[in-house]
Enzyme design. Structure first.
Site, short mmCIF file in Angstrom:
data_model
loop_
_atom_site.label_atom_id
_atom_site.label_comp_id
_atom_site.label_asym_id
_atom_site.label_seq_id
_atom_site.Cartn_x
_atom_site.Cartn_y
_atom_site.Cartn_z
N ASP A 347 3.36 48.87 -10.88
CA ASP A 347 4.07 49.23 -12.11
C ASP A 347 3.71 48.24 -13.22
O ASP A 347 2.98 47.28 -13.01
CB ASP A 347 5.58 49.30 -11.87
CG ASP A 347 6.16 47.97 -11.37
OD1 ASP A 347 5.44 47.24 -10.67
OD2 ASP A 347 7.32 47.66 -11.69
N HIS A 672 -0.46 52.05 -4.00
CA HIS A 672 0.21 52.59 -5.20
C HIS A 672 -0.02 51.66 -6.39
O HIS A 672 0.40 50.50 -6.38
CB HIS A 672 1.71 52.69 -4.90
CG HIS A 672 2.54 53.21 -6.02
ND1 HIS A 672 2.68 54.54 -6.30
CD2 HIS A 672 3.26 52.55 -6.96
CE1 HIS A 672 3.48 54.70 -7.34
NE2 HIS A 672 3.84 53.50 -7.76
N ASP A 722 -1.48 55.63 3.97
CA ASP A 722 -2.36 55.11 2.92
C ASP A 722 -2.53 56.17 1.82
O ASP A 722 -3.60 56.75 1.65
CB ASP A 722 -3.72 54.72 3.51
CG ASP A 722 -4.61 54.07 2.47
OD1 ASP A 722 -4.08 53.58 1.45
OD2 ASP A 722 -5.84 54.05 2.66
N GLU A 731 2.53 50.08 -1.59
CA GLU A 731 2.30 49.47 -2.90
C GLU A 731 1.54 48.15 -2.70
O GLU A 731 1.37 47.68 -1.57
CB GLU A 731 3.63 49.21 -3.62
CG GLU A 731 3.43 48.86 -5.09
CD GLU A 731 4.57 49.24 -6.02
OE1 GLU A 731 5.54 49.86 -5.55
OE2 GLU A 731 4.48 48.93 -7.22
#
Ligand code: 9MR
Length: 752
Positions: A347, A672, A722, A731
């Protein structure tokens, strides 16, 4: 135009969403025809039933496709939408959503079946990558709720340049059988896919129901058998739900590449026996940080394949991070320049508590190199990593740490303001940013979240450590670190109960309501930095001081930092080290036992066998404890346990999965991330080599839909996939990589 298929499996094109590891059952039930729930999905009736957002004018072409010119210059996928409302869904029913689409400009389309109003709860949220040639896409999902009025939407905004989208054969058929995810676990003989040190322990695991020992052979790259023996049956293993045997081939010491181990008719992935085994991993795990940096353009020459524009330097469309205001719900009358630092994970948020433990572990890579008997300041020195500050006379790992330290100090509330000296807990966007999205493309406002005691103590601890490690290289910077640390400590002492809430929009909470451990760690660091009596008292009067109980079976992470205090007091020279060393060695003993008795050599033994979010980080932090116990005691059993513990991370596990990108035959590559989002957009890179995946997470029901759909009911070690959508298991983060970097830096110096 082709008719909408009503009774046949969708024609699945190249962009098929069902991967090879998904066993897709036929969507057609034997005795009942599936029902079509899309109105006019073949556009026989013009655009009837479909709507477009104001900036587009979809039209039906002569050959019966719905096409639209999509404007450029929009920020988010939802800025341009084509949709249909009033679609009925039944809870528990499985559906196949399919469509044919083409697009100029190689754009992704976000396909949604969702609630038609805020909060837009999604039943299906997938991305299809469009090509100029029309291709069929199909996704199967099971509806969570009954809805009369679901919305089917194609979100196509977010492009810099205009492009053209065409859709056809949009279909939502019930009666689908949800695909069953079956991981491809490869050969049943599980090894460290990187390999083993010539003089180190060598253990493997064989998945088999055989009750009696089985013969094993070790072959070299030419296939010649170079060692053999018998497996040791272990029986059932709760962490994997498997029946397994173990293999110990530690007696074999000949360096080489391409060895394989065979037992029970199965041959392992190839591996090396090499004294240099961990060199690349140690450098890669630390070089992970440069492309994770905020506030600086990433040079493709330095990080090949990862060049990108600077994120959050106050240049539109970014609205951060040079003048960031407080969140509207908790206003303040100042803004801060909090540019720089690292993005936390996949993020765009930056969080002080998680940045704190991460930068601490990086500075500790440097400190261990200085103080441990097997430390090697050269390998942790200048010009050892891929970052711009090479060859500046400062160890590269400290250059990287400084990038974060300066950000952490910038998060401190200025003098004269309420809560002056405390650190804001975090800075992030008003709402979660879209994925994929490069940092420089984030259009949202960003806010400072209220100061917290935990963040303030993370600042105090790391800035105190900063003052010590930077002293030889930049005395002025070191002094500013100490000033920041002492100010933070005093502010935390004055405001000991400012807790970050567990809720909030657009970023992770990093909530924590017990900060006694942060107080202890910060006191330890301030004592190590100053030797002052006040900090010494704070250390020795803490109930956590020199307590072996801080080393729990489940390991530790950003939320529980008491172990860092003990580790630091045990390993950095000081007058309190004796008690800390005793506690450390006692606490490390249980991890030694765990590894010795676990058939996969797992250091992690959480209560009830429940694997937590980021379990790989917890495994590795237990290896940090074992490594430091070796450093302070010289007991080789601790060292060997660390080396065996690394096998799990690099492939000796139930999934036959190396959790580190670029290392091992079957390595994780789809972690991620909004900008290493290769799985969603082939023009973006996959995560850089040396990126650690979070790993198995037993909580498959609470977080992302991929984890929920594919992993429900998993045995702990199998609770990983995965897939970029599985942020709960896959992540990448700065605090997980710092642990990998620390243990790799330890391993690279062993038995050379
Ligand atoms: O690593 C964090 C984990 O310990 C928590 O259980 C989880 C839920 O709060 O959050 C994890 O941290 C994520 C953070 O909230 C946002 N950035 C990505 C982090 C890793 O997934």
């Amino acid at each position: 135009m082709r008719p909408v298929r009503r009774n046949a499996a969708p024609a699945l094109g190249a962009a098929l969403a069902l991967s090879a590891t998904l066993l897709a059952a036929s969507p057609v039930q034997a005795d009942e025809e599936p029902t079509e729930h899309i109105v006019n999905g073949g556009f026989d009736d013009g655009a009837t039933g479909w709507w477009g957002s104001p900036s587009i004018a979809p039209e039906v072409t002569e050959d019966g496709r719905l096409c639209a010119d999509v404007p450029g210059g929009t920020a988010d996928p939802w800025d341009v939408i084509i949709g249909q409302d009033g679609v009925p869904l039944r809870a528990g029913e499985s559906y196949t959503f399919s469509f044919t689409a083409s697009g100029t400009g190689s754009r992704p389309v976000r396909a949604l079946v969702q609630e038609p109003v805020d909060p837009w709860r999604t039943e299906l949220d997938e991305r299809a990558f469009l090509t100029e040639e029309a291709a069929a896409h199909a996704f199967v999902f099971t509806a969570d709720e009954d809805r009369d009025d679901a919305q089917v939407a194609f979100q196509v905004g977010g492009a810099a340049e205009p492009w053209t989208l065409c859709l056809d054969d949009v279909s939502l058929l019930d009666g689908a059988e949800p695909p069953v995810y079956v991981p491809d676990t490869g050969p049943r003989v599980r090894v460290n896919q990187l390999g083993y040190l010539p003089e180190g322990p060598k253990n493997a695991t064989v998945v088999t129901d055989a009750a009696d020992p089985l013969p094993w052979t070790l072959a070299d790259a030419d296939g010649a058998v170079v060692a053999d023996g018998d497996t040791v049956p272990h029986g059932p293993d709760a962490s994997s739900g498997q029946s397994v045997h173990t293999v110990d081939f530690g007696g074999f010491t000949e360096p080489g590449e391409g060895y394989t181990l065979t037992a029970d008719g199965e041959t392992s992935h190839p591996f090396a026996v090499s004294a240099d085994l961990y060199e690349d991993l140690a450098a890669d795990a630390l070089s992970f940080y440069y492309p994770q940096r905020s506030g600086i353009g990433i040079s493709d020459a330095i990080a090949p394949g990862y060049g990108r524009g600077a994120g959050h330097v106050g240049v539109a469309p970014n609205q951060g991070d040079t003048e960031v205001p407080c969140h509207p719900a908790t206003p303040c009358d100042y803004t801060l320049d909090v540019s720089g630092g690292w993005y936390d994970a996949g993020d765009h948020g930056k969080y002080v508590v998680n940045g704190g433990i991460s930068v601490h572990q990086l500075m500790s890579v440097h400190e261990r190199a200085l103080h441990a008997p097997t430390g090697n300041p050269e390998r942790a020195g200048d010009s050892t990593l891929r970052l711009p500050e090479r060859d500046n006379g400062v160890p590269d790992v400290l250059d990287e740490a400084r990038w974060e330290m300066e950000f952490l100090m910038a998060m401190q509330v200025p003098e004269g303001e309420p809560l002056a000296g405390m650190a804001h807990h975090k800075v992030h966007d008003a709402a979660w940013t879209a994925i994929p999205m490069l940092p420089a493309d984030d259009p949202q406002p960003r806010y400072l979240h209220p100061p917290s005691t935990a963040a303030t103590l993370n600042l105090a601890a790391t800035a105190a450590q900063c003052s010590r490690v930077f002293e030889p290289y930049d005395a002025e910077f070191a002094a500013s670190c100490l000033e920041s640390a002492e100010t933070a400590w005093a502010a935390a002492a004055a405001h000991p109960e400012e807790y970050a809430p567990p809720t909030g929009e657009g970023g992770g909470p990093y909530d924590d309501t017990d900060v006694s451990d942060e107080f202890y760690w910060a006191a330890a660091e301030l004592y190590l930095a100053t030797g002052d009596d006040g900090y010494e008292d704070a250390v020795t009067s803490s109930g956590l001081h020199a307590d072996p109980g801080v080393f729990g079976p489940g390991g530790f992470d950003w939320r529980y930092t008491a172990p860092l205090g003990v580790l630091q007091l045990a390993s950095v020279p000081n007058d309190l080290s004796d008690g800390a060393r005793d506690a450390l060695v006692e606490g490390a003993g249980q991890y030694l036992d765990n590894i010795g008795s676990h058939p996969y050599g797992l250091a992690y033994a959480p209560e009830d066998g429940v694997f937590a979010w980021g379990s790989n980080n917890l495994v590795l932090n237990n290896l940090v404890v074992l490594s430091t116990a070796y450093d302070v005691s010289g007991d080789a059993a601790f060292r060997d346990a660390v080396l065996e513990g690394m096998d799990y991370v690099l492939g000796r596990n139930a999934l036959n999965q190396s959790y580190v990108t670029g290392h091992g035959t079957n390595d994780a590559v789809n972690q991620h991330s909004r900008w290493y989002a290769h799985q969603l957009d082939p023009s973006l890179p996959a995560p850089p080599p040396g990126s650690l995946a979070g790993g198995p997470n037993s909580d498959t029901a609470t977080w992302d839909p991929v984890t929920e759909a594919d992993l429900a009911g998993c045995a702990p070690q199998f609770c990983y996939i995965d897939d970029i959508g599985s942020y709960a298991t896959n992540e990448l983060t700065v605090n997980w990589n710092s642990t990998l970097a620390w243990v790799s830096a330890f391993a690279v110096e062993q038995l050379r």
